[in-house]
Design a protein around this motif. Structure first.
Motif, mmCIF file in Angstrom:
data_model
loop_
_atom_site.group_PDB
_atom_site.id
_atom_site.type_symbol
_atom_site.label_atom_id
_atom_site.label_comp_id
_atom_site.label_asym_id
_atom_site.label_seq_id
_atom_site.Cartn_x
_atom_site.Cartn_y
_atom_site.Cartn_z
ATOM 1 N N GLU A 191 0.810 10.218 10.213
ATOM 2 C CA GLU A 191 1.100 8.915 10.818
ATOM 3 C C GLU A 191 -0.189 8.130 11.050
ATOM 4 O O GLU A 191 -0.250 6.924 10.793
ATOM 5 C CB GLU A 191 1.850 9.102 12.133
ATOM 6 N N ARG A 192 -1.231 8.820 11.524
ATOM 7 C CA ARG A 192 -2.511 8.140 11.749
ATOM 8 C C ARG A 192 -3.098 7.618 10.442
ATOM 9 O O ARG A 192 -3.647 6.515 10.397
ATOM 10 C CB ARG A 192 -3.504 9.086 12.426
ATOM 11 N N ARG A 193 -2.977 8.411 9.390
ATOM 12 C CA ARG A 193 -3.488 7.942 8.101
ATOM 13 C C ARG A 193 -2.747 6.692 7.654
ATOM 14 O O ARG A 193 -3.359 5.736 7.159
ATOM 15 C CB ARG A 193 -3.371 9.024 7.034
ATOM 16 N N GLY A 194 -1.445 6.705 7.805
ATOM 17 C CA GLY A 194 -0.672 5.541 7.429
ATOM 18 C C GLY A 194 -1.104 4.297 8.182
ATOM 19 O O GLY A 194 -1.211 3.214 7.599
ATOM 20 N N GLU A 195 -1.381 4.463 9.463
ATOM 21 C CA GLU A 195 -1.834 3.322 10.261
ATOM 22 C C GLU A 195 -3.224 2.875 9.841
ATOM 23 O O GLU A 195 -3.487 1.675 9.674
ATOM 24 C CB GLU A 195 -1.821 3.702 11.745
ATOM 25 N N ASN A 196 -4.133 3.834 9.663
ATOM 26 C CA ASN A 196 -5.514 3.499 9.313
ATOM 27 C C ASN A 196 -5.622 2.839 7.942
ATOM 28 O O ASN A 196 -6.479 1.977 7.725
ATOM 29 C CB ASN A 196 -6.393 4.759 9.331
ATOM 30 N N GLU A 197 -4.754 3.264 7.031
ATOM 31 C CA GLU A 197 -4.808 2.732 5.665
ATOM 32 C C GLU A 197 -3.837 1.580 5.446
ATOM 33 O O GLU A 197 -3.700 1.098 4.322
ATOM 34 C CB GLU A 197 -4.519 3.853 4.652
ATOM 35 N N ARG A 198 -3.176 1.142 6.491
ATOM 36 C CA ARG A 198 -2.231 0.020 6.401
ATOM 37 C C ARG A 198 -1.154 0.271 5.333
ATOM 38 O O ARG A 198 -0.819 -0.601 4.525
ATOM 39 C CB ARG A 198 -2.970 -1.298 6.108
ATOM 40 N N THR B 207 5.677 5.111 1.594
ATOM 41 C CA THR B 207 5.217 6.499 1.478
ATOM 42 C C THR B 207 6.146 7.274 0.551
ATOM 43 O O THR B 207 7.367 7.151 0.641
ATOM 44 C CB THR B 207 5.179 7.188 2.864
ATOM 45 N N ARG C 277 0.877 -1.184 0.000
ATOM 46 C CA ARG C 277 0.000 0.000 0.000
ATOM 47 C C ARG C 277 0.909 1.226 0.000
ATOM 48 O O ARG C 277 1.557 1.546 1.005
ATOM 49 C CB ARG C 277 -0.885 0.014 1.247
ATOM 50 N N THR D 106 2.289 0.704 3.556
ATOM 51 C CA THR D 106 3.588 0.039 3.682
ATOM 52 C C THR D 106 4.735 0.898 3.139
ATOM 53 O O THR D 106 5.889 0.665 3.492
ATOM 54 C CB THR D 106 3.575 -1.298 2.929
#
Length: 260
Positions: free
Chosen positions: A247-254, A258, A205, A256
């Motif tokens: 950072e939260r978006r990265g976690e929520n959208e899984r 950026t 992702r 891998t």
């Protein structure tokens, strides 16, 4: 992905055959709060409808030049893949904020596709003109711009499956970006190389905040994840997020990978 794929449209067909339900493009506009997620099947349906619009309603032929005056957006990805499906050459200006350059791109094209911010420049095209509102969920313009076909009005009635009248030649021009003309085969070759360099594979992702005005932006925001069997989280106006929100978006959208 299938090693025999030689155009971006081939890559999409292989993705559809492999797993039509998986997410392919997740789009954010951080100026409006919009979020939309499209599976492989949903994106492929939009591509088929758009390709039918190009071929049957706008009467394009392979080799025709289309000025694509759109920002990084899920509907831009649709148009890029529809062009690949029909053999139309998509040309992107290097800077959508450069009015003279955008007008020049439009004036030399056989037809133009424009967002709401470049309608004046798009009028330099003497061929067919298509306008996109870029409103959430692909909504139509409240008032259709004069001299343009409203994409959101025309595309819903198009067929859900597409077959080109003539096979698309992978070695014919397909895309002009960074002032360079690329064939469909070359796009796939470069996308695969970029995917390998970024370590992308099935299930990856990639979150991209790059604009679609360069190869790097197109590769990160569409072609490399598609070639790898991964998916993209495409973010417009990403600079409006602070580090914690990103950072939260990265976690929520899984996420891998950026690219900003």
């Amino acid at each position: 992905m299938n090693t025999t794929d030689r155009t971006p449209a081939d890559l999409l067909r292989s993705a559809l055959a492999a797993d039509p339900a998986r997410p392919l493009t997740t789009f954010y506009d951080d100026a409006t709060g919009e979020r939309v997620e499209l599976s492989v099947a949903t994106l492929a349906n939009w591509v088929a409808k758009t390709a039918n619009l190009l071929q049957d309603e706008l009467s394009v032929e392979p080799g025709d030049r289309l000025a694509l005056l759109l920002p990084a957006h899920w509907q831009t990805a649709v148009w890029l893949l529809a062009c690949s499906s029909t053999g139309v050459v998509a040309e992107l200006p290097t800077d959508l904020s450069d009015s003279a350059a955008v007008s020049a791109t439009a004036s030399s094209a056989d037809l133009v596709v424009s967002g709401p911010e470049t309608l004046s420049e798009a009028r330099a095209c003497t061929g067919e003109r298509v306008a996109l509102s870029l409103r959430p969920l692909g909504a139509r313009f409240p008032q259709p711009p004069e001299g343009f076909v409203d994409y959101a009005v025309e595309v819903p009635g198009q067929g859900d499956h597409f077959t080109p009248y003539a096979p698309v030649d992978p070695d014919a021009p397909a895309l002009v970006v960074d002032g360079e003309e690329l064939t469909g085969a070359r796009i796939v070759e470069r996308a695969r190389a970029d995917a390998a360099a970024r370590g992308l594979g099935p299930g990856s992702r990639l979150l991209s905040g790059l604009p679609y005005d360069s190869w790097d932006g197109l590769s990160a925001g569409l072609f490399a994840p598609l070639a790898a069997g991964g998916s993209v989280v495409l973010c417009r106006h990403l600079d409006r997020l602070d580090a914690a929100e990103l950072e939260r978006r990265g976690e929520n959208e899984r996420v891998t990978h950026t690219v900003r």
